[in-house]
Design a protein around this motif. Sequence first.
Motif, mmCIF file in Angstrom:
data_model
loop_
_atom_site.group_PDB
_atom_site.id
_atom_site.type_symbol
_atom_site.label_atom_id
_atom_site.label_comp_id
_atom_site.label_asym_id
_atom_site.label_seq_id
_atom_site.Cartn_x
_atom_site.Cartn_y
_atom_site.Cartn_z
ATOM 1 N N LEU A 154 37.893 33.514 43.598
ATOM 2 C CA LEU A 154 36.508 33.844 43.934
ATOM 3 C C LEU A 154 36.214 35.321 43.675
ATOM 4 C CD1 LEU A 154 36.182 31.762 47.224
ATOM 5 C CD2 LEU A 154 35.041 31.302 45.044
ATOM 6 N N PHE A 155 37.190 36.170 43.956
ATOM 7 C CA PHE A 155 37.015 37.603 43.700
ATOM 8 C C PHE A 155 36.874 37.875 42.205
ATOM 9 C CE2 PHE A 155 39.201 41.584 42.516
ATOM 10 C CZ PHE A 155 38.323 42.500 43.072
ATOM 11 N N LEU A 156 37.770 37.320 41.395
ATOM 12 C CA LEU A 156 37.707 37.546 39.951
ATOM 13 C C LEU A 156 36.467 36.907 39.335
ATOM 14 C CD1 LEU A 156 41.434 37.150 38.836
ATOM 15 C CD2 LEU A 156 40.091 39.251 39.006
ATOM 16 N N GLU A 157 36.045 35.781 39.891
ATOM 17 C CA GLU A 157 34.799 35.172 39.415
ATOM 18 C C GLU A 157 33.636 36.139 39.623
ATOM 19 O OE1 GLU A 157 32.018 31.218 40.246
ATOM 20 O OE2 GLU A 157 33.179 32.144 41.865
ATOM 21 N N THR A 202 46.631 29.267 37.071
ATOM 22 C CA THR A 202 46.678 29.520 35.629
ATOM 23 C C THR A 202 45.434 30.259 35.161
ATOM 24 O OG1 THR A 202 48.038 27.566 35.226
ATOM 25 C CG2 THR A 202 46.788 28.424 33.361
ATOM 26 N N HIS A 203 44.274 29.843 35.664
ATOM 27 C CA HIS A 203 43.021 30.481 35.245
ATOM 28 C C HIS A 203 42.851 31.862 35.880
ATOM 29 C CE1 HIS A 203 41.667 27.103 32.927
ATOM 30 N NE2 HIS A 203 41.842 26.280 33.948
ATOM 31 N N VAL A 204 43.344 32.033 37.100
ATOM 32 C CA VAL A 204 43.331 33.359 37.719
ATOM 33 C C VAL A 204 44.175 34.324 36.893
ATOM 34 C CG1 VAL A 204 44.164 34.686 39.704
ATOM 35 C CG2 VAL A 204 42.825 32.615 40.072
ATOM 36 N N ASP A 205 45.357 33.873 36.497
ATOM 37 C CA ASP A 205 46.230 34.715 35.670
ATOM 38 C C ASP A 205 45.570 35.045 34.334
ATOM 39 O OD1 ASP A 205 48.184 34.763 37.596
ATOM 40 O OD2 ASP A 205 49.409 33.188 36.687
ATOM 41 N N ALA A 206 44.867 34.063 33.761
ATOM 42 C CA ALA A 206 44.223 34.286 32.464
ATOM 43 C C ALA A 206 43.148 35.365 32.562
ATOM 44 C CB ALA A 206 43.621 32.977 31.949
ATOM 45 N N VAL A 207 42.339 35.310 33.618
ATOM 46 C CA VAL A 207 41.287 36.318 33.790
ATOM 47 C C VAL A 207 41.898 37.685 34.087
ATOM 48 C CG1 VAL A 207 39.301 37.023 35.179
ATOM 49 C CG2 VAL A 207 39.588 34.619 34.543
ATOM 50 N N TYR A 208 42.901 37.704 34.961
ATOM 51 C CA TYR A 208 43.548 38.978 35.287
ATOM 52 C C TYR A 208 44.193 39.598 34.044
ATOM 53 C CZ TYR A 208 46.943 42.326 36.987
ATOM 54 O OH TYR A 208 47.682 43.466 37.166
ATOM 55 N N LEU A 214 35.475 32.723 32.107
ATOM 56 C CA LEU A 214 34.687 32.529 33.326
ATOM 57 C C LEU A 214 34.288 31.065 33.513
ATOM 58 C CD1 LEU A 214 33.307 33.621 35.823
ATOM 59 C CD2 LEU A 214 31.367 34.335 34.398
ATOM 60 N N PRO A 215 33.796 30.362 32.484
ATOM 61 C CA PRO A 215 33.499 28.934 32.668
ATOM 62 C C PRO A 215 34.726 28.112 33.060
ATOM 63 C CG PRO A 215 32.392 29.761 30.710
ATOM 64 C CD PRO A 215 33.324 30.845 31.170
ATOM 65 N N GLN A 216 35.877 28.430 32.477
ATOM 66 C CA GLN A 216 37.094 27.697 32.824
ATOM 67 C C GLN A 216 37.483 27.935 34.280
ATOM 68 O OE1 GLN A 216 39.909 29.089 29.909
ATOM 69 N NE2 GLN A 216 39.318 27.554 28.387
ATOM 70 N N LEU A 217 37.362 29.172 34.727
ATOM 71 C CA LEU A 217 37.676 29.484 36.122
ATOM 72 C C LEU A 217 36.723 28.750 37.060
ATOM 73 C CD1 LEU A 217 39.297 31.169 38.187
ATOM 74 C CD2 LEU A 217 37.617 33.005 37.864
ATOM 75 N N ARG A 218 35.457 28.706 36.703
ATOM 76 C CA ARG A 218 34.480 28.021 37.549
ATOM 77 C C ARG A 218 34.714 26.518 37.584
ATOM 78 N NH1 ARG A 218 29.122 31.595 35.929
ATOM 79 N NH2 ARG A 218 29.297 33.046 37.697
ATOM 80 N N ARG A 219 35.097 25.956 36.461
ATOM 81 C CA ARG A 219 35.398 24.518 36.462
ATOM 82 C C ARG A 219 36.590 24.221 37.361
ATOM 83 N NH1 ARG A 219 33.771 24.731 30.947
ATOM 84 N NH2 ARG A 219 35.910 25.125 30.250
ATOM 85 N N ALA A 220 37.583 25.098 37.319
ATOM 86 C CA ALA A 220 38.751 24.902 38.180
ATOM 87 C C ALA A 220 38.376 25.026 39.652
ATOM 88 C CB ALA A 220 39.839 25.910 37.822
ATOM 89 N N LEU A 221 37.474 25.953 39.971
ATOM 90 C CA LEU A 221 37.039 26.138 41.354
ATOM 91 C C LEU A 221 36.194 24.968 41.857
ATOM 92 C CD1 LEU A 221 36.078 29.931 41.406
ATOM 93 C CD2 LEU A 221 37.721 28.833 42.938
#
Length: 273
Positions: free
Chosen positions: A240-243, A52-58, A33-40
């Motif tokens: 944003l949805f996955l976040e 890449t981060h979306v795929d990682a969370v999914y 989650l922190p990595q996704l937020r930093r990317a956003l």
Amino acid sequence: MFKSPLFGRKKTTTRPFADFYNDWSTTLATTLLPQLRRALSSFPVSPAVLCTHVDAVYNHFHAYYTALDQAAAADVAQCLYPDWRNSLEKPFLWLGDLHPYLFTNLLRSFLEDQESSQDENDDFGYDVASARESLYTSWHVAAAWRSPSRALTARVDQIACGLRLMVPALAARARHAQAKLVRNVGAEWGRKEGVLKAAVAEAMATEMEELVGVVVDANRLRRSVLADVLSVTSVYQAALFLEAVAQFLVGFRDEKLLREFDKCERLSLNYAN
């Protein structure tokens, strides 16, 4: 109900799912989650990095539901009656995990927020909040959910329609399996101990397998909803949805919130008594 020696399934040497879930949640909260937020929040946002981060969370969610399938096969009771879930999580559970309606409701909240914002813009003629947001956020992220396409809204409606058909069917299967189990066990209860144990074990094996199938199908439905959402959204919308989904789950582990919830629950019980 299923935890006595009579009803227990054969012990396995697999890792307890509660331990897996704790580690999975920690990884989501402290790493993904922190990595996704930093990317956003980066400026400018790199679509490739964000993807890449979306795929990682999914993939993290996909691995979770695969592990939950395996846990159900080993002992479905730990999924249907999870004493390892905290009091914040339990109200949101349906057949072993989050109700799939939560995913679609969260998705609709993005669409409805944009409709509300559009109405305000029509009234005042200038979107002050969006202008302020754009100063600190990439335009692609800030505008991700503005003016959603007809294809997106139509697909959301299709997903919701599918859930309205599948959810009652799965719930009915679970009720039927549990009722049949109780009926079959009750019919054998007057027999001698040795015969009783064998008869109950046979009834348990049949109906527990059906309950395993119900949980696995429920997980398949949850995975399908997530996959469908990502297939119709842009990388910015998906992020944003996955976040939001991840934050919802991480919130269950908030100690302060959990203490407040438990306190309110105790007060409600005391008031009722």
